[in-house]
Design an enzyme around this catalytic site. Structure first.
Site, short mmCIF file in Angstrom:
data_model
loop_
_atom_site.label_atom_id
_atom_site.label_comp_id
_atom_site.label_asym_id
_atom_site.label_seq_id
_atom_site.Cartn_x
_atom_site.Cartn_y
_atom_site.Cartn_z
N GLU A 178 0.86 -1.18 0.00
CA GLU A 178 0.00 0.00 0.00
C GLU A 178 0.89 1.23 0.00
O GLU A 178 1.83 1.33 0.80
CB GLU A 178 -0.93 0.02 1.22
CG GLU A 178 -1.76 1.32 1.25
CD GLU A 178 -2.85 1.37 2.31
OE1 GLU A 178 -2.95 0.41 3.12
OE2 GLU A 178 -3.60 2.36 2.32
N ASN A 243 -4.39 5.09 -2.28
CA ASN A 243 -5.59 5.64 -1.66
C ASN A 243 -6.09 6.82 -2.47
O ASN A 243 -5.29 7.66 -2.88
CB ASN A 243 -5.26 6.13 -0.25
CG ASN A 243 -4.91 4.98 0.67
OD1 ASN A 243 -5.79 4.27 1.14
ND2 ASN A 243 -3.62 4.76 0.88
N GLU A 275 -7.84 2.19 -3.43
CA GLU A 275 -8.56 2.07 -2.16
C GLU A 275 -9.40 3.32 -1.93
O GLU A 275 -8.90 4.43 -2.07
CB GLU A 275 -7.58 1.91 -0.99
CG GLU A 275 -6.74 0.66 -1.11
CD GLU A 275 -5.97 0.33 0.17
OE1 GLU A 275 -6.13 1.04 1.19
OE2 GLU A 275 -5.21 -0.65 0.14
N ASP A 305 -11.98 0.67 1.73
CA ASP A 305 -11.05 0.88 2.85
C ASP A 305 -11.81 1.12 4.15
O ASP A 305 -12.97 1.54 4.12
CB ASP A 305 -10.19 2.12 2.52
CG ASP A 305 -8.84 2.09 3.22
OD1 ASP A 305 -8.62 1.20 4.05
OD2 ASP A 305 -8.02 2.97 2.92
N GLU A 362 -6.41 -5.10 8.38
CA GLU A 362 -5.41 -4.06 8.64
C GLU A 362 -5.01 -4.07 10.11
O GLU A 362 -5.73 -4.61 10.95
CB GLU A 362 -6.02 -2.69 8.35
CG GLU A 362 -6.36 -2.45 6.90
CD GLU A 362 -6.74 -1.00 6.67
OE1 GLU A 362 -6.07 -0.38 5.84
OE2 GLU A 362 -7.68 -0.50 7.31
P1 C2E Z 1 -5.39 3.91 5.64
O1 C2E Z 1 -5.63 3.87 4.17
O2 C2E Z 1 -6.30 3.12 6.51
O3 C2E Z 1 -3.87 3.48 5.82
C1 C2E Z 1 -3.41 2.67 6.86
C2 C2E Z 1 -2.88 3.50 7.99
O4 C2E Z 1 -2.68 2.65 9.12
C3 C2E Z 1 -1.52 4.10 7.68
O5 C2E Z 1 -1.46 5.35 8.37
C4 C2E Z 1 -0.56 3.11 8.30
O6 C2E Z 1 0.69 3.66 8.64
C5 C2E Z 1 -1.33 2.71 9.53
N1 C2E Z 1 -1.00 1.36 9.99
C6 C2E Z 1 -0.62 0.30 9.26
N2 C2E Z 1 -0.43 -0.79 10.04
C7 C2E Z 1 -0.70 -0.41 11.31
C8 C2E Z 1 -0.68 -1.09 12.58
O7 C2E Z 1 -0.38 -2.26 12.69
N3 C2E Z 1 -1.03 -0.37 13.67
C9 C2E Z 1 -1.37 0.95 13.58
N4 C2E Z 1 -1.68 1.60 14.70
N5 C2E Z 1 -1.42 1.63 12.40
C10 C2E Z 1 -1.08 0.94 11.28
P2 C2E Z 1 -1.04 6.68 7.64
O8 C2E Z 1 0.03 6.42 6.66
O9 C2E Z 1 -0.85 7.71 8.70
O10 C2E Z 1 -2.31 7.05 6.78
C11 C2E Z 1 -3.50 7.48 7.37
C12 C2E Z 1 -4.58 7.62 6.33
O11 C2E Z 1 -4.30 8.68 5.44
C13 C2E Z 1 -4.71 6.39 5.45
O12 C2E Z 1 -5.44 5.43 6.16
C14 C2E Z 1 -5.43 6.97 4.26
O13 C2E Z 1 -6.82 7.05 4.50
C15 C2E Z 1 -4.85 8.36 4.18
N6 C2E Z 1 -3.80 8.39 3.15
C16 C2E Z 1 -2.52 7.98 3.19
N7 C2E Z 1 -1.90 8.18 2.02
C17 C2E Z 1 -2.83 8.73 1.20
C18 C2E Z 1 -2.82 9.16 -0.16
O14 C2E Z 1 -1.82 9.06 -0.89
N8 C2E Z 1 -3.98 9.69 -0.67
C19 C2E Z 1 -5.12 9.77 0.09
N9 C2E Z 1 -6.21 10.28 -0.47
N10 C2E Z 1 -5.17 9.37 1.36
C20 C2E Z 1 -4.04 8.85 1.92
CA CA Z 2 -5.87 2.55 2.65
CA CA Z 3 -7.67 1.54 6.18
#
Ligand code: C2E
Ligand code: CA
Ligand code: CA
Length: 438
Positions: A178, A243, A275, A305, A362
């Site tokens: 991802e 995403n 996603e 998602d 996840e």
């Molecule tokens: P998401 O799509 O649900 O992405 C997964 C988030 O959970 C990621 O946070 C990841 O670092 C975190 N994560 C993964 N495994 C674990 C785990 O075992 N425990 C915990 N506590 N967290 C875990 P991140 O990178 O801070 O991203 C947060 C949200 O921001 C993402 O949720 C997604 O909705 C959004 N996002 C990230 N990148 C993009 C992007 O390029 N475009 C868009 N539109 N949204 C993005």
């Molecule tokens: Ca995602």
């Molecule tokens: Ca997610």
């Protein structure tokens, strides 16, 4: 937002009756609002740091209701009508109607007041003591600064993509990655998406940012591919999930861009999954679904998602052109301790099987999460317990080791799923640094 404007004391910013297409946040200095230009004018107010002036004209397009002169050397941040227009478009229509009504009435009251004040030569009102609104305005200034910086950040290469692996829970095979956006902000350090995606969405910058992400994520994937045995043109090579926001699906720009980039890099569409959250689909249903259907017809995957956190009912999910469901991590975290959550997860797994949608769990942090989900028949998993998100260089090295069979702790033994992760608790895992791979 254009850069800060420096004005000298005595400068007339705008005059009563002029058309207005810009407002100003005052970063420092003092501005004087008066009935008209000239020495006989009545001073209506003085505004200082953290205040906004000229805001009415940029919302309703009406003429300036007063004259504004810099009482001291001042630094201002202009806000244009276009910036407000893109934000107003995303505002609930009821709120917008209220706002417009308030403005019409406010202008009428202002006219009456300034006539009265002109007659009575009232004492000027010093708004620098309006503390609560100053705090709100400071927040608005910060958000507008970020908006400018997002634009320049894209140009300056401050955004980076991190990758987090998704694996098949039964065999441990690498299924894909991802892509998760990060911003190496020169002033504020590394920012996670929650700090800039909402700003980019309300400022109308999302299409630009997502287009950047598509290019960067595919290029990063190709770098990771170099170290792996399967050629990048094979549909069996690890997949890439990106995403997207609701706004990205409101027009066909994203799909057109994706198709072009995949073709240019000879990446089979089957390697790409988009996603989108349940909530995003609810806000922009018909258009979004149509765009997702085009992606599915192309051969790309579509994942729902954060599944389970929105309000999508089962019959609605059935109608979506989705190929997978991503079970939100709140379920994974709760299921090992709570039987009811376990039953809910079980029903999502059944739903996935019935609708022919793969389920990705996840937030797998502990080996017991993996053991349980694997026993329950969940096909795929992703989480800090497998690997944290990392940049393409670190992820390429991780993937090479993983494919050679060098499994980190939770996958080491014969059952594939027991190891020292058990000795770590969730709180400890959440405090580990981002690039610390398992
Ligand atoms: P998401 O799509 O649900 O992405 C997964 C988030 O959970 C990621 O946070 C990841 O670092 C975190 N994560 C993964 N495994 C674990 C785990 O075992 N425990 C915990 N506590 N967290 C875990 P991140 O990178 O801070 O991203 C947060 C949200 O921001 C993402 O949720 C997604 O909705 C959004 N996002 C990230 N990148 C993009 C992007 O390029 N475009 C868009 N539109 N949204 C993005
Ligand atoms: Ca995602
Ligand atoms: Ca997610």
């Amino acid at each position: 937002m254009p850069r800060a404007v420096h004005v000298k004391a005595g400068t007339v910013l705008f005059r009563t009756g002029e058309p207005g297409d810009v407002a100003y946040f005052i970063d420092s200095g003092l501005l004087q609002i008066q009935t008209h230009p000239g020495p006989d004018a009545v001073i209506l107010a003085q505004h200082g740091k953290g205040q906004l002036i000229g805001e009415m004209a940029i919302i309703d397009g009406g003429p300036r209701s007063a004259t504004v002169i810099a009482a001291e050397d001042s630094v201002l941040y202009p806000v244009s009508r276009d910036q407000i227009a893109s934000r107003l478009k995303t505002v609930d229509p009821v709120i917008r109607a209220c706002l417009e009504t308030v403005l019409v009435r406010f202008r009428a009251t202002m006219r009456t007041l300034s006539e009265l004040q002109a007659k009575q030569a009232a004492t000027p009102h010093d708004s620098r003591s309006d503390a609560p609104s100053a705090a709100a305005l400071r927040q608005a200034v910060e958000s507008l600064k970020l908006e400018t910086e997002i634009r320049s950040g894209i140009e300056r290469g401050e955004f980076v993509v991190h990758y987090q692996p998704i694996i098949a829970l039964d065999t441990g095979d690498l299924h894909g990655f991802e892509a998760l956006m990060r911003w190496e902000h020169p002033r504020l350090g590394r920012l996670g998406p929650q700090h800039f995606i909402p700003v980019a969405e309300s400022a109308g910058l999302m299409p630009e940012l997502t287009a950047w992400l598509v290019d960067a994520a595919i290029e990063g994937l190709l770098t990771i591919d170099l170290g792996l045995a399967v050629p990048h043109t094979s549909a069996r090579a690890p997949r890439l999930s990106i995403n997207v926001s609701a706004i990205d699906l409101a027009e066909d720009r994203l799909v057109t861009h994706l198709r072009a980039r995949l073709r240019a890099h000879e990446v089979p569409p089957a390697r790409l999954t988009v996603e989108v959250t349940e909530t995003a689909l609810m806000t922009n249903t018909e258009q979004a679904v149509a765009q997702l259907q085009i992606l599915r017809d192309l051969g790309c995957g579509v994942a729902i998602d954060d599944f389970g956190t929105g309000y999508a009912n089962l019959s609605y999910v059935r109608t979506l052109p989705a190929s997978s469901l991503k079970l939100d991590r709140s379920f994974t975290a709760a299921m090992t301790e709570d039987a009811l959550t376990r039953r809910l997860v079980d029903s999502v797994l059944t739903l996935g099987r019935d609708l022919n949608m793969a389920v990705v769990a996840e937030g797998l942090e502990l080996s017991e999460d993996m053991v349980l989900l694997r026993q329950m028949g969940c096909p795929y998993g992703q989480g800090f317990g497998i690997a944290r998100p990392a940049d393409q260089v670190h992820m390429a090295a991780w993937a090479r080791r993983w494919q050679k069979g060098e499994r980190p702790a939770p996958f080491k033994d014969a059952a594939g799923l027991a190891g020292p992760m058990e000795r770590t608790n969730r709180a400890q895992i959440s405090t580990l640094k981002e690039d610390q791979l398992s």
